[in-house]
Design an enzyme around this catalytic site. Structure first.
Site, PDB file in Angstrom:
ATOM      1  N   GLU A   1       3.028   8.245  -7.171  1.00  0.00           N
ATOM      2  CA  GLU A   1       1.685   7.774  -7.522  1.00  0.00           C
ATOM      3  C   GLU A   1       1.076   8.559  -8.691  1.00  0.00           C
ATOM      4  OE1 GLU A   1      -0.826   7.689  -4.028  1.00  0.00           O
ATOM      5  OE2 GLU A   1       0.400   6.148  -3.072  1.00  0.00           O
TER       6      GLU A   1
ATOM      7  N   GLU B   1       5.951   3.722   0.705  1.00  0.00           N
ATOM      8  CA  GLU B   1       4.862   4.130   1.613  1.00  0.00           C
ATOM      9  C   GLU B   1       4.076   2.896   2.015  1.00  0.00           C
ATOM     10  OE1 GLU B   1       2.026   7.128   0.284  1.00  0.00           O
ATOM     11  OE2 GLU B   1       3.642   8.293  -0.633  1.00  0.00           O
TER      12      GLU B   1
END
Length: 462
Positions: free
Chosen positions: A168, A367
């Site tokens: 991220e 995720e």
């Protein structure tokens, strides 16, 4: 039993974690300080109940037990991260042998338990000394990261075949340089775009190093939190707002990582507002030649947007939010603890987009998960009955299954996370794990979702 949803052979079932959030031992084993250790010392009040990153879930000491539990609940893969400030305490220079031993032990233990290590190199945890040199604003730090990445490939690449440069990467940009929820707490879009750009240059340099080592069966990727931007309506103004939100929050990393170049519209937009980052000769070629083999997709919630209700304040700092407003769709399903919308179909929309616009790159859900507060409310006969989590995972897996049926190249599903861990400023407020962790004793206890997931993994479906 007859399975309604049977996943492809060799599907990756597992979970993900990060060093700072699970290892603990923040000042043990020769580890240097990272920005989280420092920020917590400076402003403990910015962390939920003033709980810092010192001990977290103590994976540093309990990794053997944890990895055996992973095996027991059917994990065939697991993605932890390496702590840069543990491996190279100052960010540059001496490699810490205690850290090398620790990561070697973790990797060996995973392999011994039939859990393939997927190793991520950077999960928000910049070494403090490098942040003081400007962090990702600095090309010097980009070079330091390249050396760090190469060191990891050389130390562990004989056993680790799946590598990820960043998790991220947009979060340090949003948190640290736009919206003040991560250190260094700067609000400056020009710096934010420089940080985002330099991160992608660091990523491409690491990919180049990896490819030059020619690791047999090795693959390198990046993990992006892709969040579909849904317009309020089909009105052209709403569509334009969602398109610009997508440029800023998805395509700014997805396009250079997978296609090797930035969207021209994004470049034009930044140029028009005097926000372009500075570049170095050869950068464009570097990005073009070092695209990823594999893409991790983190998905939690959709982004819903509409055209601006009012013009931006001309005296306010430039922000992506100048071009759209967030939209709260009536009747949306919510995870009230996190304040996030639950929209399972988003996972399908992401995969179809990758198939249609990104060469159907090999990808997996790296995720997805649900954080819930005060889970002790749901204890029955000593076990947390987290049916809400089972329902959440199942809902997303059904849409992932549909995407695979339609030809999307999705290879796995990892939950965030294996056991409850420390979250960046929320500490232990919301719990995400298959296993609960007692903050005092560090004892692990399986939740209902753990045995459910074991069945899903063992049956390769449900």
């Amino acid at each position: 039993m007859s399975l309604q949803y049977r996943f492809p052979e060799g599907f990756w079932w597992g979970s993900a974690a990060s060093a700072t959030q699970t290892e603990g031992a923040a000042s043990d084993g020769g580890k240097g300080k990272n920005i989280w250790d420092y920020w917590y010392q400076q402003q403990p009040n910015r962390f939920f109940e003033e709980v810092g990153p010192e001990t977290t879930s103590d994976f540093y000491h309990k990794y053997k037990e944890d990895i055996q539990l992973m095996n027991q609940i059917g994990h065939n893969s697991f993605r932890p991260s390496i702590s840069w400030s543990r491996l190279i305490p100052s960010g540059t220079g001496e490699v810490n042998q205690e850290a090398v031993d620790f990561y070697n032990n973790v990797i060996d233990e995973l392999i011994a338990n039939d859990v393939e290590p997927f190793i991520n190199l950077f999960h928000f945890d910049m070494p403090l000394e490098l942040q003081e040199k400007g962090g990702w604003e600095s090309r010097e730090v980009v070079e330091a990261y390249t050396v760090y990445a190469k060191t990891c490939f050389e130390l562990f690449g004989d056993r680790v075949k799946k590598w990820f440069t960043f998790n991220e990467p947009i979060v340090p940009v949003e948190g640290g340089y736009l919206y003040d929820f991560h250190y260094p707490n700067v609000v400056d879009a020009k710096k934010a775009f420089q940080v985002a750009y330099n991160t992608m240059i660091a990523h491409a340099k690491a990919v180049k190093e990896f490819k030059s080592l020619d690791v047999k069966d090795g693959k390198i990727g990046i993990i992006l939190n892709l969040t579909p931007s849904y317009p309020r309506s089909q009105n052209p103004a709403d569509l334009k707002a969602s398109h610009i939100a997508d440029l800023f929050f998805n395509r700014s990393f997805l396009d250079p990582a997978v296609l090797g170049e930035y969207p021209q519209e994004l470049i034009d937009l930044l140029q028009e507002h005097g926000q372009l980052p500075s570049t170095v000769t050869g950068d464009a070629e570097l990005l073009k030649n070092n695209t990823v083999d594999l893409l991790g997709v983190n998905y939690y919630q959709p982004r819903r947007v509409k055209a601006k209700e009012s013009l931006p304040n001309p005296y306010s700092p430039f922000m992506p939010d100048w071009f759209f407003d967030n939209y709260e769709m009536p009747g949306r399903k919510m995870n009230i603890y996190r304040g996030w919308e639950i929209y399972e179909k988003g996972i399908y929309d992401i995969m179809i987009n990758l198939k249609e616009n990104y060469g159907n790159i090999e990808s997996f859900i790296s995720e997805n998960g649900m954080g819930v507060q005060d889970e002790a409310r749901f204890i029955k006969d000593g076990r947390i009955e987290d049916d809400y989590r089972i329902e959440f995972i199942q809902g997303h897996l059904k849409w992932l299954y549909k995407a695979i049926e339609e030809g999307c190249n999705a290879r796995g599903y990892h939950l965030w996370t294996f056991m409850d861990n420390w979250s960046w400023s929320n500490a232990y407020k919301n719990r995400y794990g298959f296993f609960s962790v007692d903050i005092e004793t560090k004892e692990r206890t399986a939740k209902k979702s753990a045995s459910w997931f074991a069945d899903v993994s063992n049956n390769n479906g449900f």
